[in-house]
Design a protein around this motif. Structure first.
Motif, PDB file in Angstrom:
ATOM      1  N   GLY A 152       0.779  -1.228   0.051  1.00  0.00           N
ATOM      2  CA  GLY A 152      -0.020  -0.060  -0.229  1.00  0.00           C
ATOM      3  C   GLY A 152       0.851   1.386  -0.035  1.00  0.00           C
TER       4      GLY A 152
ATOM      5  N   ALA B 123       0.767   4.245  -2.855  1.00  0.00           N
ATOM      6  CA  ALA B 123       0.441   5.634  -2.713  1.00  0.00           C
ATOM      7  C   ALA B 123       1.891   6.391  -3.199  1.00  0.00           C
ATOM      8  CB  ALA B 123       0.609   5.648  -1.059  1.00  0.00           C
TER       9      ALA B 123
ATOM     10  N   TRP C 245       1.526   6.319  -7.213  1.00  0.00           N
ATOM     11  CA  TRP C 245      -0.006   6.882  -7.500  1.00  0.00           C
ATOM     12  C   TRP C 245      -0.246   8.361  -6.975  1.00  0.00           C
ATOM     13  CZ3 TRP C 245      -5.089   3.898  -6.948  1.00  0.00           C
ATOM     14  CH2 TRP C 245      -5.956   4.454  -7.785  1.00  0.00           C
ATOM     15  N   PHE C 246       0.131   8.392  -5.532  1.00  0.00           N
ATOM     16  CA  PHE C 246      -0.424   9.716  -5.057  1.00  0.00           C
ATOM     17  C   PHE C 246       0.850  10.548  -4.894  1.00  0.00           C
ATOM     18  CE2 PHE C 246      -3.930   6.880  -4.001  1.00  0.00           C
ATOM     19  CZ  PHE C 246      -5.087   7.590  -4.281  1.00  0.00           C
TER      20      PHE C 246
ATOM     21  N   ASP D 268       3.124  10.066  -2.740  1.00  0.00           N
ATOM     22  CA  ASP D 268       3.410  10.304  -1.477  1.00  0.00           C
ATOM     23  C   ASP D 268       5.036   9.614  -1.110  1.00  0.00           C
ATOM     24  OD1 ASP D 268       3.543  10.366   1.269  1.00  0.00           O
ATOM     25  OD2 ASP D 268       1.870   8.765   1.722  1.00  0.00           O
TER      26      ASP D 268
ATOM     27  N   ASN E 203      -6.533   1.970  -2.121  1.00  0.00           N
ATOM     28  CA  ASN E 203      -6.544   3.107  -2.492  1.00  0.00           C
ATOM     29  C   ASN E 203      -7.411   3.695  -3.473  1.00  0.00           C
ATOM     30  OD1 ASN E 203      -3.628   4.505  -1.397  1.00  0.00           O
ATOM     31  ND2 ASN E 203      -3.281   2.404  -1.736  1.00  0.00           N
TER      32      ASN E 203
ATOM     33  N   ARG F 159     -10.427   4.616  -1.428  1.00  0.00           N
ATOM     34  CA  ARG F 159     -10.206   6.120  -1.047  1.00  0.00           C
ATOM     35  C   ARG F 159     -10.609   7.154  -2.063  1.00  0.00           C
ATOM     36  NH1 ARG F 159      -3.881   7.969   0.296  1.00  0.00           N
ATOM     37  NH2 ARG F 159      -4.555  10.295   0.362  1.00  0.00           N
ATOM     38  N   LYS F 160     -10.114   6.794  -3.317  1.00  0.00           N
ATOM     39  CA  LYS F 160     -10.101   7.945  -4.361  1.00  0.00           C
ATOM     40  C   LYS F 160     -11.712   8.057  -5.140  1.00  0.00           C
ATOM     41  CE  LYS F 160      -8.104   9.215  -8.544  1.00  0.00           C
ATOM     42  NZ  LYS F 160      -7.107   9.325  -9.585  1.00  0.00           N
TER      43      LYS F 160
ATOM     44  N   PRO G 215      -7.463   4.543   5.147  1.00  0.00           N
ATOM     45  CA  PRO G 215      -6.789   3.372   4.369  1.00  0.00           C
ATOM     46  C   PRO G 215      -5.553   2.902   4.988  1.00  0.00           C
ATOM     47  CG  PRO G 215      -6.706   5.163   2.791  1.00  0.00           C
ATOM     48  CD  PRO G 215      -7.684   5.623   3.959  1.00  0.00           C
TER      49      PRO G 215
ATOM     50  N   THR H  37       5.166   1.825   6.452  1.00  0.00           N
ATOM     51  CA  THR H  37       3.955   2.616   6.741  1.00  0.00           C
ATOM     52  C   THR H  37       3.948   3.656   7.429  1.00  0.00           C
ATOM     53  OG1 THR H  37       3.263   1.254   8.386  1.00  0.00           O
ATOM     54  CG2 THR H  37       2.417   0.575   6.286  1.00  0.00           C
TER      55      THR H  37
END
Length: 308
Positions: A114, A118, A121-122, A124, A179, A182-183, A250, A295
């Motif tokens: 995850g 993230a 994709w995001f 992060d 994720n 979440r989106k 998430p 995480t």
């Protein structure tokens, strides 16, 4: 000046869901191993999501959440394939070779994947501590794959590696689906999301499962195992999971995978007589440490140099 604080019971209500979800998903590995031995991988997954769908759809209508499902049916069905259909089939395939406790230990890598999702994709970007956690977590998985502890008797190395790869593929599916939820499904009522996801998974698995249905009718024990995993470990569990994402986000929801191996190892040892080896525990500890770092749950402290 008075300071208002949220009630402790309200702020920590998600912890109850987290503990119950860990117990339910820990039991799912036990039931899936029993069912997969007679049904096969794809039929096991299809029966599981089909039973869950039959349990959740009436509840969705009774709670008046059909309009919410109609509005968000496309992402709900699609996420269901990624969050239920594919990973359940992958884990059922893995459990044909792996013990339930070992499969649950691999499942603990979900938050680690995850974090990678993230990152890509995001955007992060993880810090040094989280990158170290990713390295440690993958090292733990490699350690597991290097030995046959936790495999069924007579399993060869090739079958074991394919089983571990299937379980890791399931973990990647979970990481993407959390994720995506979440989106695309943030704010959607829990029952509409949970029921819709099982409808999508059932539609995706129906034809492959029918094609691969076992020639000999499975035993009552195998059927009961899939009824249990479909109702409690899927239907009820996904209501808790999506509610957990809404309440805690998430990242916190995915930490349930810390609890799942504890329950799964216990269930497997008590009900299936699975042997828990020292090597499995060492690998599990390495993976959990990696997940905790990757995480951001645990951060390595930086030394401060005092000015002299």
């Amino acid at each position: 000046m008075t300071q208002t604080t949220s009630p402790p019971t309200a702020s920590r209500a998600w912890l109850v869901d987290l503990l119950l979800l860990g117990a339910l998903w820990g039991a799912s590995f036990l039931f899936m191993r029993i069912g997969a031995a007679e049904f096969g991988a794809l039929p096991t997954a299809a029966v599981r999501v089909g039973i869950a769908m039959l349990c959740l759809l009436p509840l969705m209508f009774l709670r008046g959440q059909w309009p919410a499902f109609k509005q968000h049916w496309k992402p709900a069905l699609g996420i269901g394939v990624l969050n239920s259909g594919l990973p359940f089939a992958f884990f059922a395939f893995g459990l044909l070779t792996l013990n339930s406790g070992l499969a649950a230990v691999i499942n603990a890598t979900v938050p680690m994947f995850g974090a990678l999702v993230a990152w890509g994709w995001f955007k992060d970007r993880p810090d040094g501590s989280r990158i170290l956690g990713l390295v440690i977590g993958f090292a733990g998985v490699a350690m597991l794959a290097g030995r046959t502890a936790g495999f069924h008797s007579g399993a060869d190395e090739g079958a074991a590696r394919w089983a571990i790869a299937a379980c890791l593929a399931a973990c990647i599916c979970y990481a993407f689906s959390a994720n995506l939820t979440r989106k695309y499904l943030s704010g959607v009522p829990v029952m509409a999301t949970a029921a819709g996801s099982q409808v999508g998974a059932t539609l995706a698995l129906a034809l492959p499962a029918a094609w691969l249905w076992p020639a000999q009718m499975p035993s009552v024990k195998a059927w009961l195992a899939l009824v249990a995993v479909g109702t409690a470990c899927t239907g009820l569990a996904y209501v808790l999971f999506f509610r957990l994402i809404e309440r805690a986000g998430p990242a916190r929801a995915l930490t349930v995978t810390f609890l799942v191996p504890v329950f799964a190892l216990f269930y497997g040892a008590v009900f299936l007589g699975e042997r828990i080896t020292q090597w499995m525990l060492v690998c599990a500890l390495v993976i959990v440490c990696g997940v905790a770092l990757s995480t951001g749950l645990v951060k390595l402290g930086r030394r401060r140099v005092a000015a002299g």
